[in-house]
Design a protein around this motif. Structure first.
Motif, PDB file in Angstrom:
ATOM      1  N   LEU A  23       0.858  -1.189   0.000  1.00 40.51           N
ATOM      2  CA  LEU A  23       0.000   0.000   0.000  1.00 40.51           C
ATOM      3  C   LEU A  23       0.886   1.229   0.000  1.00 40.51           C
ATOM      4  CD1 LEU A  23      -2.616  -1.058   2.704  1.00 40.51           C
ATOM      5  CD2 LEU A  23      -2.858  -1.145   0.214  1.00 40.51           C
ATOM      6  N   LEU A  24       0.463   2.266  -0.711  1.00 44.27           N
ATOM      7  CA  LEU A  24       1.225   3.505  -0.790  1.00 44.27           C
ATOM      8  C   LEU A  24       0.317   4.659  -0.388  1.00 44.27           C
ATOM      9  CD1 LEU A  24       3.890   4.828  -1.533  1.00 44.27           C
ATOM     10  CD2 LEU A  24       3.127   4.886  -3.910  1.00 44.27           C
ATOM     11  N   ALA A  25       0.544   5.172   0.808  1.00 44.28           N
ATOM     12  CA  ALA A  25      -0.280   6.276   1.330  1.00 44.28           C
ATOM     13  C   ALA A  25       0.208   7.596   0.758  1.00 44.28           C
ATOM     14  CB  ALA A  25      -0.198   6.313   2.857  1.00 44.28           C
ATOM     15  N   GLY A  26      -0.730   8.387   0.257  1.00 43.35           N
ATOM     16  CA  GLY A  26      -0.406   9.736  -0.180  1.00 43.35           C
ATOM     17  C   GLY A  26      -0.326   9.943  -1.666  1.00 43.35           C
ATOM     18  N   LEU A  27      -0.964   9.076  -2.434  1.00 48.96           N
ATOM     19  CA  LEU A  27      -0.969   9.267  -3.881  1.00 48.96           C
ATOM     20  C   LEU A  27      -1.788  10.507  -4.244  1.00 48.96           C
ATOM     21  CD1 LEU A  27      -1.431   5.560  -4.923  1.00 48.96           C
ATOM     22  CD2 LEU A  27       0.615   6.950  -5.228  1.00 48.96           C
ATOM     23  N   PRO A  28      -1.464  11.131  -5.368  1.00 41.71           N
ATOM     24  CA  PRO A  28      -2.197  12.333  -5.765  1.00 41.71           C
ATOM     25  C   PRO A  28      -3.706  12.091  -5.818  1.00 41.71           C
ATOM     26  CG  PRO A  28      -0.290  12.037  -7.158  1.00 41.71           C
ATOM     27  CD  PRO A  28      -0.407  10.795  -6.313  1.00 41.71           C
ATOM     28  N   GLY A  29      -4.432  12.993  -5.201  1.00 37.01           N
ATOM     29  CA  GLY A  29      -5.893  12.922  -5.222  1.00 37.01           C
ATOM     30  C   GLY A  29      -6.488  11.975  -4.200  1.00 37.01           C
ATOM     31  N   GLU A  30      -5.662  11.233  -3.504  1.00 33.66           N
ATOM     32  CA  GLU A  30      -6.172  10.283  -2.523  1.00 33.66           C
ATOM     33  C   GLU A  30      -6.812  11.034  -1.357  1.00 33.66           C
ATOM     34  OE1 GLU A  30      -4.642   6.081  -0.933  1.00 33.66           O
ATOM     35  OE2 GLU A  30      -3.189   7.698  -0.774  1.00 33.66           O
ATOM     36  N   GLN A  31      -7.905  10.483  -0.876  1.00 28.00           N
ATOM     37  CA  GLN A  31      -8.650  11.066   0.242  1.00 28.00           C
ATOM     38  C   GLN A  31      -8.749  10.024   1.352  1.00 28.00           C
ATOM     39  OE1 GLN A  31      -9.928  14.281   0.225  1.00 28.00           O
ATOM     40  NE2 GLN A  31      -8.854  14.522  -1.727  1.00 28.00           N
ATOM     41  N   VAL A  52       3.173  -1.220   4.081  1.00 26.49           N
ATOM     42  CA  VAL A  52       2.557   0.099   3.971  1.00 26.49           C
ATOM     43  C   VAL A  52       3.658   1.149   3.918  1.00 26.49           C
ATOM     44  CG1 VAL A  52       0.874   1.691   4.960  1.00 26.49           C
ATOM     45  CG2 VAL A  52       0.653  -0.765   5.401  1.00 26.49           C
ATOM     46  N   TYR A  53       3.648   1.917   2.858  1.00 26.77           N
ATOM     47  CA  TYR A  53       4.648   2.964   2.648  1.00 26.77           C
ATOM     48  C   TYR A  53       3.956   4.313   2.508  1.00 26.77           C
ATOM     49  CZ  TYR A  53       7.321  -1.161   1.227  1.00 26.77           C
ATOM     50  OH  TYR A  53       7.916  -2.392   1.192  1.00 26.77           O
ATOM     51  N   GLN A  54       4.739   5.378   2.684  1.00 23.33           N
ATOM     52  CA  GLN A  54       4.243   6.726   2.423  1.00 23.33           C
ATOM     53  C   GLN A  54       4.917   7.242   1.155  1.00 23.33           C
ATOM     54  OE1 GLN A  54       4.009   9.437   5.847  1.00 23.33           O
ATOM     55  NE2 GLN A  54       4.710   7.718   7.097  1.00 23.33           N
ATOM     56  N   LEU A  55       4.145   7.883   0.295  1.00 25.58           N
ATOM     57  CA  LEU A  55       4.688   8.448  -0.927  1.00 25.58           C
ATOM     58  C   LEU A  55       5.713   9.524  -0.587  1.00 25.58           C
ATOM     59  CD1 LEU A  55       4.636   8.869  -4.043  1.00 25.58           C
ATOM     60  CD2 LEU A  55       2.922  10.629  -3.618  1.00 25.58           C
ATOM     61  N   GLU A  56       6.876   9.393  -1.178  1.00 27.57           N
ATOM     62  CA  GLU A  56       7.886  10.435  -1.116  1.00 27.57           C
ATOM     63  C   GLU A  56       8.084  10.901  -2.546  1.00 27.57           C
ATOM     64  OE1 GLU A  56      11.437   9.628   1.111  1.00 27.57           O
ATOM     65  OE2 GLU A  56      10.383   8.131   2.316  1.00 27.57           O
ATOM     66  N   LEU A  57       7.848  12.161  -2.781  1.00 25.95           N
ATOM     67  CA  LEU A  57       7.915  12.708  -4.130  1.00 25.95           C
ATOM     68  C   LEU A  57       9.368  12.894  -4.540  1.00 25.95           C
ATOM     69  CD1 LEU A  57       6.268  13.714  -6.516  1.00 25.95           C
ATOM     70  CD2 LEU A  57       6.244  15.973  -5.466  1.00 25.95           C
ATOM     71  N   ALA A  58       9.823  12.071  -5.469  1.00 35.03           N
ATOM     72  CA  ALA A  58      11.199  12.159  -5.957  1.00 35.03           C
ATOM     73  C   ALA A  58      11.368  13.378  -6.855  1.00 35.03           C
ATOM     74  CB  ALA A  58      11.554  10.887  -6.725  1.00 35.03           C
ATOM     75  N   HIS A  59      12.484  14.056  -6.694  1.00 38.06           N
ATOM     76  CA  HIS A  59      12.725  15.286  -7.461  1.00 38.06           C
ATOM     77  C   HIS A  59      12.924  15.039  -8.946  1.00 38.06           C
ATOM     78  CE1 HIS A  59      12.759  17.984  -4.052  1.00 38.06           C
ATOM     79  NE2 HIS A  59      13.448  17.076  -3.393  1.00 38.06           N
ATOM     80  N   ASN A  60      13.243  13.828  -9.341  1.00 40.86           N
ATOM     81  CA  ASN A  60      13.418  13.534 -10.762  1.00 40.86           C
ATOM     82  C   ASN A  60      12.204  12.842 -11.368  1.00 40.86           C
ATOM     83  OD1 ASN A  60      13.708  11.064  -9.534  1.00 40.86           O
ATOM     84  ND2 ASN A  60      15.457  10.429 -10.781  1.00 40.86           N
ATOM     85  N   SER A  61      11.073  12.837 -10.657  1.00 43.35           N
ATOM     86  CA  SER A  61       9.877  12.157 -11.163  1.00 43.35           C
ATOM     87  C   SER A  61       9.079  13.051 -12.108  1.00 43.35           C
ATOM     88  CB  SER A  61       8.981  11.727 -10.001  1.00 43.35           C
ATOM     89  OG  SER A  61       8.431  12.866  -9.353  1.00 43.35           O
ATOM     90  N   THR A  62       8.306  12.416 -12.942  1.00 44.35           N
ATOM     91  CA  THR A  62       7.410  13.128 -13.842  1.00 44.35           C
ATOM     92  C   THR A  62       6.461  14.017 -13.054  1.00 44.35           C
ATOM     93  OG1 THR A  62       7.514  11.313 -15.426  1.00 44.35           O
ATOM     94  CG2 THR A  62       5.660  12.828 -15.643  1.00 44.35           C
ATOM     95  N   TRP A  78       2.305  15.305   5.239  1.00 41.54           N
ATOM     96  CA  TRP A  78       2.916  14.243   6.033  1.00 41.54           C
ATOM     97  C   TRP A  78       2.062  13.824   7.221  1.00 41.54           C
ATOM     98  CZ3 TRP A  78       6.312  10.907   4.514  1.00 41.54           C
ATOM     99  CH2 TRP A  78       7.175  11.229   3.473  1.00 41.54           C
ATOM    100  N   PRO A  79       1.468  14.756   7.989  1.00 46.92           N
ATOM    101  CA  PRO A  79       0.624  14.303   9.102  1.00 46.92           C
ATOM    102  C   PRO A  79      -0.552  13.442   8.650  1.00 46.92           C
ATOM    103  CG  PRO A  79       1.215  16.605   9.405  1.00 46.92           C
ATOM    104  CD  PRO A  79       1.670  16.212   8.021  1.00 46.92           C
ATOM    105  N   THR A  80      -1.125  13.768   7.498  1.00 44.94           N
ATOM    106  CA  THR A  80      -2.241  12.979   6.975  1.00 44.94           C
ATOM    107  C   THR A  80      -1.758  11.587   6.587  1.00 44.94           C
ATOM    108  OG1 THR A  80      -3.383  14.950   6.194  1.00 44.94           O
ATOM    109  CG2 THR A  80      -4.026  12.852   5.189  1.00 44.94           C
ATOM    110  N   LYS A  81      -0.649  11.517   5.863  1.00 43.47           N
ATOM    111  CA  LYS A  81      -0.108  10.212   5.462  1.00 43.47           C
ATOM    112  C   LYS A  81       0.271   9.389   6.688  1.00 43.47           C
ATOM    113  CE  LYS A  81       2.957  11.938   2.585  1.00 43.47           C
ATOM    114  NZ  LYS A  81       4.016  12.021   1.553  1.00 43.47           N
ATOM    115  N   HIS A  82       0.863  10.039   7.668  1.00 45.10           N
ATOM    116  CA  HIS A  82       1.230   9.341   8.902  1.00 45.10           C
ATOM    117  C   HIS A  82      -0.022   8.763   9.575  1.00 45.10           C
ATOM    118  CE1 HIS A  82       3.565   8.390  12.462  1.00 45.10           C
ATOM    119  NE2 HIS A  82       2.593   8.912  13.178  1.00 45.10           N
TER     120      HIS A  82
END
Length: 160
Positions: A23-31, A52-62, A78-82
């Motif tokens: 599972l990846l918490a924090g994807l764009p648009g996720e509620q 269960v992971y939290q999305l970390e936005l990589a600086h070289n990502s699309t 971050w508090p929401t993802k946590h």
């Protein structure tokens, strides 16, 4: 989501002894509602392990480049993802899973064998990776696991 559920059923039908769901918490648009729905669906599947992971936005990502160019992409903070990660682990513990690490809950710790350690990774262990489980997220999130320009990652061959 339907594809992921079908892949899970096919893996069980094929006799895979252990199945993990990431599972990846924090994807764009996720509620919170879509995260909760995903947790409930995972619990219904009764996988052997849930990571269960939290999305970390990589600086070289699309996605990062798109946001730098001015695109408004709603990302949970971050508090929401946590809180979502904590909710996932609390729910899994409530239904009988054991938290085995900072990102993993296991249904039966005595039976679970994490085969993809350095000792086993290139030794021919079976692995089926049908892809990301994504619900109600935009196309950039669907491509997060791809390279910067959306190309497929390099295929690797298991060495005997």
């Amino acid at each position: 989501m339907r594809d992921c559920l079908e892949a899970y059923a096919q893996a069980r039908d094929a006799g895979f002894e252990q199945i993990n769901i990431d599972l990846l918490a924090g994807l764009p648009g996720e509620q919170t509602t879509s995260w909760r729905r995903t947790i409930n669906q995972v619990v219904e599947l009764v996988p052997d392990c849930v990571t269960v992971y939290q999305l970390e936005l990589a600086h070289n990502s699309t996605l990062h480049h798109s946001m730098q160019a001015g695109r408004n992409v709603p990302l949970p903070d971050w508090p929401t993802k946590h809180a979502w990660v904590a909710d996932a682990f609390e729910t899994l513990e409530h239904v009988g899973y054991t938290v085995a690490s900072g990102y993993m809950a296991v249904r039966d710790p005595k039976r679970w064998r994490f085969a993809y350690t350095v000792d086993h990774f290139w030794r021919g262990e079976d692995l089926l990776a049908p892809g990301l489980v994504l619900e109600e997220v935009d196309e950039d999130a669907r491509r997060l696991h791809l390279g910067r320009r959306g190309e497929e990652p390099e295929r690797r061959r298991a060495h005997p």
